[in-house]
Write a protein that holds these residues in place. Structure first.
Motif, PDB file in Angstrom:
ATOM      1  N   THR A  35      29.426 120.881  44.086  1.00  0.00           N
ATOM      2  CA  THR A  35      29.107 120.567  42.692  1.00  0.00           C
ATOM      3  C   THR A  35      29.019 121.853  41.881  1.00  0.00           C
ATOM      4  O   THR A  35      28.308 122.780  42.248  1.00  0.00           O
ATOM      5  N   ASN A  47      33.171 115.045  35.939  1.00  0.00           N
ATOM      6  CA  ASN A  47      31.929 114.320  35.659  1.00  0.00           C
ATOM      7  C   ASN A  47      31.615 114.407  34.168  1.00  0.00           C
ATOM      8  O   ASN A  47      30.484 114.648  33.771  1.00  0.00           O
ATOM      9  N   ASP A  94      30.949 119.012  37.560  1.00  0.00           N
ATOM     10  CA  ASP A  94      32.212 118.584  38.169  1.00  0.00           C
ATOM     11  C   ASP A  94      32.152 118.797  39.677  1.00  0.00           C
ATOM     12  O   ASP A  94      31.494 119.723  40.163  1.00  0.00           O
TER      13      ASP A  94
END
Length: 945
Positions: free
Chosen positions: A243, A344, A283
């Motif tokens: 992440t 995301n 993301d």
């Protein structure tokens, strides 16, 4: 009608398995339209009068978007004006596989009855199902399925004699799909053309920048690798996935958290725009670890993106990073982003930075969250949107653009308006705050509500006990109450009585699902976002005084040494004798003239609590610290008129100790009964590297902090004293708080490490606050089943579903904490706006390469004093990372040094108003200071009640 496919598959053991897949087709699937007389449908969704004010479609029509329209224009579909839309099963499945966030938003639209969106299961309808042809790609097959379904709908509705004017409009931006649809005689529009014709929607709402509109042709970033190469690279170990977490303090730096097996996780440092390679905060990315000789240390520079730049990466920017420390001990695993596994992105709140070019339509949007890059959008409403808080969505980030491209979603209101700023705060922290739906409210008990004879028959009657509650001032959602009384054998009975929220919220209904999604009540300054409707939170579940309430009680027999002799749990009915504040309870305990039953109970509780706390600390429980503030709010304007740090009393600790004891007792009980599905809470021990800053701070005062265990740390902190500097120990404990890991919920069947580091407890859970925490509701249900007071249900015993629930609860709790801190920061700005300029003493908490971070104990406020200014010559700065210290024009600044600063509000930037701190003492000639703002993520040191 049955379709089937048969194929063979080789198993891992080398055997051959025959697999038959059956696909059932039906001819009784409804079209969902009110105008239809052919379908024998029980209910309809699509309206007969389906009209949207449009220049293109003056006739009634239904919209049928393809997959890419849903993925790229979900904001338009969410607009209240857009109704009567057909979502094909093909589209729904594709969206689900390609974007989980957009799939969730689409499902929310489908559940909104006022939107009239209808899901048509075309993949199981005999006349709309198609098989993939030889040589046809999956994407082409799906496009053909969408055209076939659009044709079926058009023919089907035209066969209805009641209204032949109603048409079906296929929305697609795919040129090939559009041409084939028009060849088949279908009415087809591009989404941009269709939606800009809607007269009630802002003309640029769907305006997006595509890659061929970018003026710069220079490639600024490396190409992202295709997913196939990323997958093979991860499998071979060449790449790692994790992440992406952008830095708040330095826009040229980020970390990627790579999950390993068990506790084997790594943080990979990313520095420089090219290595960041267009990744956006949160993301899921693939990274390549650089060779060891290219590893670097995290930058000590506080660096923020100061404004719009040309589409180029400047050498000055990269040089800001390269001047950081490079000692081998401080270097971290360093890498570069090679590809994006999953975006995301979400709509971001912020403000528009208007272009300096007259009549320009392209402008830069500045997000409120500094971790998000500026976004280039195209709008013809720039003059109207100036000074507004708006929402913008990212559409893409081409490799030749310095910033991502996006589009305007909606306006939130004027910047600086309190309601608008609160809305931004809630949206940015993903706090569900909409009004409770009628479906949720329908499960509330009918009023007037009373405890029934059936309730009394299955509960223990404890109304005669001297029960009281002790809470902060103004508390209306009272979760817990206590009692203490002497027993004939010389021991004492102590009870913790918790609101029986699970009696009112039954598993699986709309209220339960809403509470599970919200996860927690969010407390902002002057506002509370409830997890459950107010009728429960502030009335029927709140353990107010002089009313009968349902409770779940944990009752102990305790001897004079505060040792537990016996524990029992029971559903009960109580009648609290007093609802006290911490101050009121403390005054009762201290007043020798008061000897009523409630006061005696409080004194008994307080005496036992002191013994329990002493024993807990001896076992290694940590006593940490952090500055917390309380605002005094004007009753009319709701603006803060005073700001002070919270003062803790003995009664705070008294309540805390018995809540901890109840949580531990319940945790052991539910784990003994349900070892695979108990919902527990753990606090992982920090990795040794977390203590680096604490050790350096202690070393600067010739002290040693032992961090081998919680007990060693607690003993070291107790011994850390400096003569003539009483606040030193508090500062050290504040620093220790920053070293801690986050406590998390987990399912016992999915983990083996249960230990709570901060409390030095082998097992722990949350039982004592079910009005404001959904975790406690689940724990209540488990405990009720364990003692035979309620029945179980499948999801409660499913460890995988419990684990998924824990993930959501951890996320919601984290975002609630951030939202609360942001609310405090905003109201702190309002306070200083009305107070003007203040001079206050403070202490240096951190030293950076170009700044010091100062804590003001009086206000619990942190701010950054910069020792450089882009408009003036910078003073001579010498940074020593090992101490750490910063020498400015010959004067050395060390951690915990006392300084005096001027505090004021810098409102020159409406988007990011800042608390300005400038140095008053010591006086350093030639030093100019820049605005600063409070540290955004201050960990609060609270016991894990």
């Amino acid at each position: 009608m049955l379709k089937s496919k048969t194929f063979v598959k080789k198993t891992r053991s080398g055997g051959i398995m025959k697999i038959v897949r059956e696909h059932y087709l039906r001819d009784d699937i409804w079209c969902g339209s009110e105008v239809c007389t052919e379908c024998k449908q029980e209910e309809t969704v699509l309206q007969k009068d389906a009209c949207i004010e449009s220049n293109l479609c003056s006739f009634p029509h239904y919209l049928l978007p393809d997959t890419n329209i849903v993925l790229s224009q979900i904001d338009i579909l969410e607009d209240p004006l857009i109704k009567n839309v057909i979502i094909l099963q093909t589209v729904l499945q594709e969206v689900r596989h390609r974007s989980a966030p957009i799939y969730k938003r689409l499902k929310d639209i489908l559940h909104d009855k006022e939107k009239h969106f209808y899901t048509f299961t075309n993949e199981h309808h005999r006349e709309t199902y198609i098989e993939r042809e030889q040589g046809e790609s999956a994407n082409d097959r799906n496009d053909r399925a969408i055209r076939i379904s659009t044709k079926w709908y058009s023919d089907h509705l035209n066969n209805t004699p009641t209204d032949k004017r109603l048409k079906v409009v296929l929305l697609t931006n795919d040129r090939g799909n559009k041409e084939k649809a028009e060849e088949s005689g279908l009415l087809t529009y591009r989404c941009k053309k269709q939606d800009t014709s809607v007269t009630s929607v802002p003309q640029d709402e769907t305006a997006v920048l595509t890659s061929n509109e970018i003026t710069s042709s220079k490639v600024l970033f490396p190409e992202h690798l295709p997913l196939s190469r990323i997958q093979s690279g991860i499998k071979s170990g060449t790449f790692q996935q994790g992440t992406f977490r952008a830095s708040r303090d330095n826009y040229l730096e980020a970390t990627v958290f790579v999950h390993g097996e068990g506790d084997d996780s790594t943080e990979v440092l990313i520095q420089g725009l090219q290595n960041l390679n267009r990744a956006v905060h949160q993301d899921l990315v693939a990274v390549e670890i650089l060779p060891l000789n290219q590893w670097v240390a995290p930058s000590s520079v506080v660096l923020q993106d100061e404004g719009p730049k040309e589409d180029d990466v400047t050498e000055e920017e990269e040089a800001e990073l390269k001047s950081g420390p490079s000692g081998a001990a401080s270097r971290k695993p360093t890498g570069r982003v090679v590809g994006i596994i999953k975006r995301n992105w979400r709509p971001f709140c912020g403000m528009l930075f208007l272009s300096q070019i007259k009549e320009a339509t392209r402008h830069l949007f500045t997000p409120a969250d500094r971790r998000i890059p500026r976004i280039r959008i195209e709008t013809r409403q720039a003059a109207t949107l100036a000074g507004q808080r708006i929402m913008v969505a990212i559409d893409g980030w081409p490799k030749h653009s310095r910033y991502p491209n996006g589009h305007f979603v909606r306006s939130l209101g004027s910047a600086g308006d309190k309601e608008t700023e609160t809305e931004v705060l809630l949206l940015e922290h993903d706090v569900p705050h909409q009004d409770f739906s009628q479906a949720v409210l329908s499960f509330l008990p009918k009023m007037p509500w009373n405890i029934t004879e059936e309730d009394m028959a299955v509960r223990e009657d404890l109304r005669n006990l001297t029960v009281c509650s002790v809470d902060p001032p103004g508390c209306t959602d009272i979760d817990d109450a206590l009692h203490c009384r002497d027993l004939p054998n010389g021991n004492q009975e102590v009870g913790v009585h918790i609101a029986d929220v699970s009696h009112f919220i039954r598993p699986g209904n709309a209220m339960d699902l809403e509470a599970a999604n919200r996860g927690t009540t969010v407390y902002l300054t002057g506002r509370r976002i409830d997890m459950v409707p107010e009728l429960l939170s502030s009335n029927l579940c709140s353990l107010r005084s002089s009313v009968e309430r349902l409770a779940f009680s944990c009752i102990w027999e305790i001897n004079d040494k505060a040792e537990i002799v016996k524990t029992r749990f029971t559903k009960s009915v109580i009648n609290s004798k007093a609802s006290l504040t911490y101050a009121e309870a403390q005054m009762r305990i201290d007043d020798a003239n008061m000897n009523d039953d409630t006061t005696k109970s409080l004194r008994g509780l307080n005496r036992l609590a002191k013994i329990l706390k002493k024993r807990r600390i001896e076992k290694g429980a940590l006593t940490l610290s952090s500055p917390e503030v309380r605002f005094h709010i004007d009753s009319e304007t709701h603006d803060p008129i005073d700001l002070q740090t919270k003062e803790l009393k003995e009664t705070n600790s008294m309540v805390e100790e018995f809540m901890l004891l109840a949580n531990i007792s319940v945790a052991q009980k539910i784990y003994d009964e349900f070892s695979e599905c108990a919902l527990l809470r753990k606090h992982p021990a920090p990795p040794p590297s977390n203590y680096d800053i604490l050790n350096k701070a202690a070393k600067s005062k010739d002290m040693v902090i032992h961090t081998d265990s919680a007990k060693a740390l607690a003993d070291s902190l107790d011994a850390a004293q400096v003569d003539g500097f009483p606040y030193f120990n508090t500062l050290l404990r504040i620093l220790a708080t920053r070293c801690m890991m986050q406590a998390v919920y987990f399912c016992s069947g999915m983990d083996s490490d249960f230990h709570h580091y901060g409390l030095a407890s082998p097992i722990y859970t949350h039982f004592t606050s079910p009005i404001r925490r959904y975790s406690d509701i689940i724990v209540h249900r488990l405990l009720a089943v364990a003692i035979g007071a309620d029945s179980t249900y499948p999801d409660l015993m499913d460890k995988h579903k419990q684990s998924a629930l824990c993930n959501n609860l951890n996320y919601r709790h984290k975002m609630a904490q951030y939202a609360q801190r942001a609310s405090v920061a905003y109201h702190t700005q309002l306070f200083f706006k009305s107070r003007g300029i203040l001079n206050e003493e403070g202490f240096i908490l951190f030293v950076r390469k170009n700044a010091i971070i100062v804590l003001i104990p009086k206000f619990g406020l942190e701010g950054t004093v910069f020792f450089e200014n882009k408009d003036k010559p910078s003073p001579k700065l010498i940074f020593n990372e090992e101490v750490p210290s910063l020498t400015v024009e010959g004067h050395s600044f060390n951690m915990f040094d006392k300084v005096k600063v001027t505090i004021s509000l810098d409102a020159s930037n409406v988007q990011h108003q800042k608390i300005r701190m400038s140095l008053v003492e010591p006086v350093i000639s030639g030093v100019s200071v820049a605005p600063s703002e409070p540290e955004p993520e201050v960990k609060r040191a609270k016991l894990d009640r």
